[in-house]
Design a protein around this motif. Structure first.
Motif, PDB file in Angstrom:
ATOM      1  N   VAL A  79      61.670  31.691  57.828  1.00 39.75           N
ATOM      2  CA  VAL A  79      62.941  32.195  57.317  1.00 39.75           C
ATOM      3  C   VAL A  79      63.766  31.105  56.660  1.00 39.75           C
ATOM      4  O   VAL A  79      64.275  31.255  55.565  1.00 39.75           O
ATOM      5  N   ALA A 139      67.319  40.969  56.907  1.00 41.18           N
ATOM      6  CA  ALA A 139      67.434  39.579  56.453  1.00 41.18           C
ATOM      7  C   ALA A 139      67.162  39.454  54.954  1.00 41.18           C
ATOM      8  O   ALA A 139      67.879  38.766  54.225  1.00 41.18           O
ATOM      9  N   LEU A 145      71.844  34.445  57.570  1.00 49.31           N
ATOM     10  CA  LEU A 145      70.748  34.757  58.478  1.00 49.31           C
ATOM     11  C   LEU A 145      71.137  34.484  59.924  1.00 49.31           C
ATOM     12  O   LEU A 145      70.832  35.254  60.829  1.00 49.31           O
TER      13      LEU A 145
END
Length: 386
Positions: A121, A49, A80
């Motif tokens: 994230v 990622a 992602l």
């Protein structure tokens, strides 16, 4: 190398050695992170990622605008999600990576926060990378494909510079901080960056100007225009570069300058104390034909003696080689002769205020010679004297 303390994707993104591996393809960094992944297989998704985020942000090498930053953030989210659709699965916001044996039985928690955390994230990584990694990448010194000095100067001047716009009906006299002087003609503009006094001596000219530059071999003086670049160490010269004109030109009064096509002038050329490019001396000029992208050197229409110096042009049975040498010294114009052929030729004449070409005509007539101007140099042709 010291083993990094990696507790989240953010730690990977902020790690200089990790960025060096992804951005610069550094071999030593690649070996280090390959071993690190072998020792930390559970964090492979973090590596994938973080790598995707950096690659997304470094696909373009120009500075991002606010609109582009927002677009890059969206691209990060899309990449992602394509790596693992479960990343944004809210059903396991606080999950942990677990070790299981081949039978699927749990062997204990690793205590590492699971990668699917949306907040970690989606927000932290994106914002951190936009603010940190991309700025790091764009500001890091690295060779550009074109290594173009003009682009570098204009980028710097764009943020902080000073301008002189001559909208008057006459000339404008400007004294720069290094002592150099510029006579800016009407409808012309001179721009220089704010660090001129302490950094490079670089200016941008739109229009026509006469420059008298204070000599400093350690800091060359550079004049950029739309089409050509003039570099000097200390001299005086004219630059004519009106945007509406079909040609641009540089005419040297004293000293020596070098002229380049703008696209060929590199940062190496700008920083060097050596004059390369097309070197031009007093009474020579370079004319750049913009439509044909052709640069030609020639003599000016009326060569003059620089600096109002006084030279004696009274010759009494003087060797022709000495006569041409004196003419070359006085006007700064290269004169190419065959000394062997001319060794028996002498000249007796009293010359005064005649223009350069008239002096040249008289001298050539006496020894039955001819001349032509090639690339700014006078070439003498003769069969010699009996």
């Amino acid at each position: 190398m010291k083993n990094p303390d990696i507790k989240s994707i953010d730690d990977l993104l902020a790690n200089e050695l990790f960025r060096k591996w992804i951005i610069e393809k550094d071999e030593a960094a690649a070996v280090f992170w390959s071993k690190w992944i072998e020792q930390n297989p559970a964090r492979l998704e973090w590596v994938a990622a973080a790598k995707a985020i950096i690659e997304t942000l470094t696909e373009n090498n120009h500075q991002l605008t606010n609109q582009e930053i927002n677009r890059e953030a969206d691209l990060i989210q899309q990449k992602l999600l394509s790596l693992n659709p479960a990343i944004y699965n809210d059903e396991e916001p606080d999950g942990y990576l677990e070790n299981r044996n081949d039978n699927g039985k749990e062997q204990g928690s690793t205590g590492i926060p699971f990668f699917r955390t949306r907040h970690l994230v989606g927000i932290a990584a994106s914002l951190l990378m936009i603010a940190c990694v991309y700025l790091y990448y764009t500001n890091k010194p690295r060779p550009l494909a074109s290594n173009n000095a003009y682009k570098a100067f204009m980028q710097e001047a764009k943020h902080k510079s000073f301008d002189y716009n001559n909208n008057s009906d006459g000339e404008q006299h400007i004294v720069l901080s290094d002592g150099s002087e510029v006579v800016l003609e009407k409808n012309s503009r001179l721009t220089y960056s704010a660090n001129f006094s302490s950094g490079k001596r670089e200016v941008y000219l739109e229009g026509n100007a006469f420059f008298s530059i204070t000599r400093n071999p350690e800091r060359p003086f550079i004049v950029y225009t739309q089409t050509i670049v003039t570099k000097v160490l200390g001299t005086s010269f004219y630059v004519k570069a009106m945007s509406s004109a079909e040609t641009a030109s540089v005419v040297v009064k004293t000293g020596k300058v070098s002229v380049f096509k703008r696209e060929n002038f590199t940062s190496t050329d700008a920083g060097s104390a050596t004059l390369k490019g097309m070197v031009v001396t007093p009474n020579q000029q370079v004319v750049y034909d913009i439509s044909n992208a052709q640069m030609n050197k020639s003599l000016v229409e009326k060569p003059v003696i620089p600096n109002q110096a006084t030279y004696n042009f009274d010759f009494d049975d003087t060797p022709a080689t000495e006569v041409f040498s004196r003419l070359q010294t006085a006007y700064g114009v290269p004169v190419l002769i065959d000394e062997e052929v001319l060794k028996t030729c002498t000249i007796s004449a009293s010359l005064g205020n005649e223009p350069f070409y008239e002096k040249l005509r008289i001298i050539c007539k006496i020894i039955n010679a001819t001349y032509e101007v090639i690339d700014g140099t006078v070439v003498i042709s003769t069969k010699g004297c009996k």
